[in-house]
Design an enzyme around this catalytic site. Structure first.
Site, PDB file in Angstrom:
ATOM      1  N   LYS A 233       0.819  -1.211   0.000  1.00 35.99           N
ATOM      2  CA  LYS A 233       0.000   0.000   0.000  1.00 35.99           C
ATOM      3  C   LYS A 233       0.855   1.265   0.000  1.00 35.99           C
ATOM      4  O   LYS A 233       0.542   2.233  -0.676  1.00 35.99           O
ATOM      5  CB  LYS A 233      -0.960  -0.028   1.197  1.00 35.99           C
ATOM      6  N   ASP A 252      -6.472  -0.161   1.313  1.00 35.36           N
ATOM      7  CA  ASP A 252      -6.428  -0.486   2.731  1.00 35.36           C
ATOM      8  C   ASP A 252      -7.794  -1.033   3.130  1.00 35.36           C
ATOM      9  O   ASP A 252      -8.665  -1.265   2.270  1.00 35.36           O
ATOM     10  CB  ASP A 252      -6.026   0.722   3.581  1.00 35.36           C
TER      11      ASP A 252
END
Length: 361
Positions: A233, A252
């Site tokens: 991420k 996320d």
């Protein structure tokens, strides 16, 4: 020594609010050093200048409050590049609305939420601090890093510090210990390891990182993942917000929930699915259906389904899927626009936690 104060007059960037609004663009978890310094005014040290921005009802104005002797960029051009003003936000919303008609509403309620094109080194180092963190604390750490290692510019609005170069960080033989004292905790070793690794492998690390702007997304991501403290991420946030990878989609838990709630269930619905996908090319319709089926039974992202969720966004929203995700992230945070009285206290108490970054590792 503080840089000399030298303020310039306000200059109009000539950009409509529908294309750019400073809030939430500068406050939604992309940039962390812009400081609210007046009504609709934000100030930050960038490119060796202390830059002041002001939102007006019709445009954005800027001025230079001070600068270092090394400052040499065209500030107006740098800001246009930073905000990527050559890209039409309105046109993108038109395109995204073909896959999700709700973008017609989002473009009104969250108009002008643009993805930034930020300095690569700052983006990488700040997002390393984003893991399991929130916007307020990340901003604090970014400012501490700048205050300790950066250069100060004195202005009529106070002192602003530039973000440090990799060379400046590498000059500190005790960087991990220094950052620990500054409150970085376990992340301190990530910074030390990343800086050392970059200098061990590249004669000019900053140019190496800049060079990733012309590399394919897969290569840029792979290079970033070699660095300490960088997970998928964080790598995708850097790719999207600094390396010109507009189809990089950081996923996320929050964005995962958005994908499940807004798209997976609707795509697989016998009535909503065909209506939602009808304007997409046939191959994209089929692929979106296939990806939605893969995601249906998964409650949380893992290494495999993370990529599947990314692909779903790309098939729905195309080349600028990362920008679309940013608008969805900003818009979905406020999807409960009229909370009940019973929920008001809980909403206020949890406001900061709800602003968790899409970039957490």
């Amino acid at each position: 020594m503080l840089a000399k104060i030298r303020s310039s007059p306000w200059t109009d960037l000539c950009i409509k609010p529908a294309e750019l609004r400073l809030d939430p663009t500068l406050t939604c978890g992309q940039a962390f050093r812009w400081r609210l310094t007046g009504a609709g005014e934000y100030t930050c040290a960038l490119w060796d200048y202390a830059i002041d921005l002001k939102q007006t009802p019709t445009s954005i104005h800027y001025r230079v409050l001070g600068q270092l002797p090394t400052a040499h960029v065209d500030v107006a051009e740098a800001l246009r590049d930073y905000f990527q003003l050559h890209i039409s936000f309105d046109s993108l919303c038109d395109s995204w609305a073909q896959a999700d008609a709700d973008f017609t509403r989002l473009r009104q309620t969250h108009m002008g939420v643009r993805t930034l094109r930020q300095p690569v080194v700052e983006t990488l180092l700040v997002f390393i601090a984003s893991s399991n963190n929130n916007i307020k604390r990340i901003s604090m750490l970014a400012n501490r890093l700048s205050e300790h290692y950066g250069q100060a510019i004195e202005t009529e609005k106070g002192v602003f510090h530039t973000f440090p170069s990799l060379a400046r960080l590498n000059s500190d033989p005790q960087i991990a210990e220094t950052l620990s004292r500054l409150g970085f905790g376990y992340r301190a070793k990530y910074y030390a390891n990343t800086v050392r690794a970059l200098y061990a492998e590249h004669s000019d690390p900053e140019q190496f990182l800049l060079g990733l702007r012309t590399a394919p997304l897969s290569e840029a991501r792979a290079q970033l993942l070699k660095l300490s403290g960088v997970g998928p991420k964080v790598a995708d946030c850097v790719c999207l917000m600094a390396l010109d990878k507009t189809d990089a989609v950081p996923v996320d838990t929050h964005i995962w929930q958005v994908a499940q709630r807004r798209y997976v269930s609707r795509i697989l619905d016998s009535k909503q699915g065909p209506e939602m996908l009808k304007l997409l090319p046939t191959d994209h319709q089929n692929k979106a259906m296939q990806l939605a089926r893969q995601l249906k039974s998964t409650k949380a992202p893992n290494a495999k389904t993370y990529q599947v969720a990314q692909q779903l966004f790309v098939h729905l929203f195309g080349k600028y899927a990362g920008w679309a995700q940013g608008l969805l992230f900003s818009g979905d945070l406020g999807h409960e626009t009229k909370p009940s009285k019973r929920k008001n206290q809980q909403t206020a108490a949890n406001k900061e936690s709800k602003m968790r970054l899409r970039s957490t590792k």
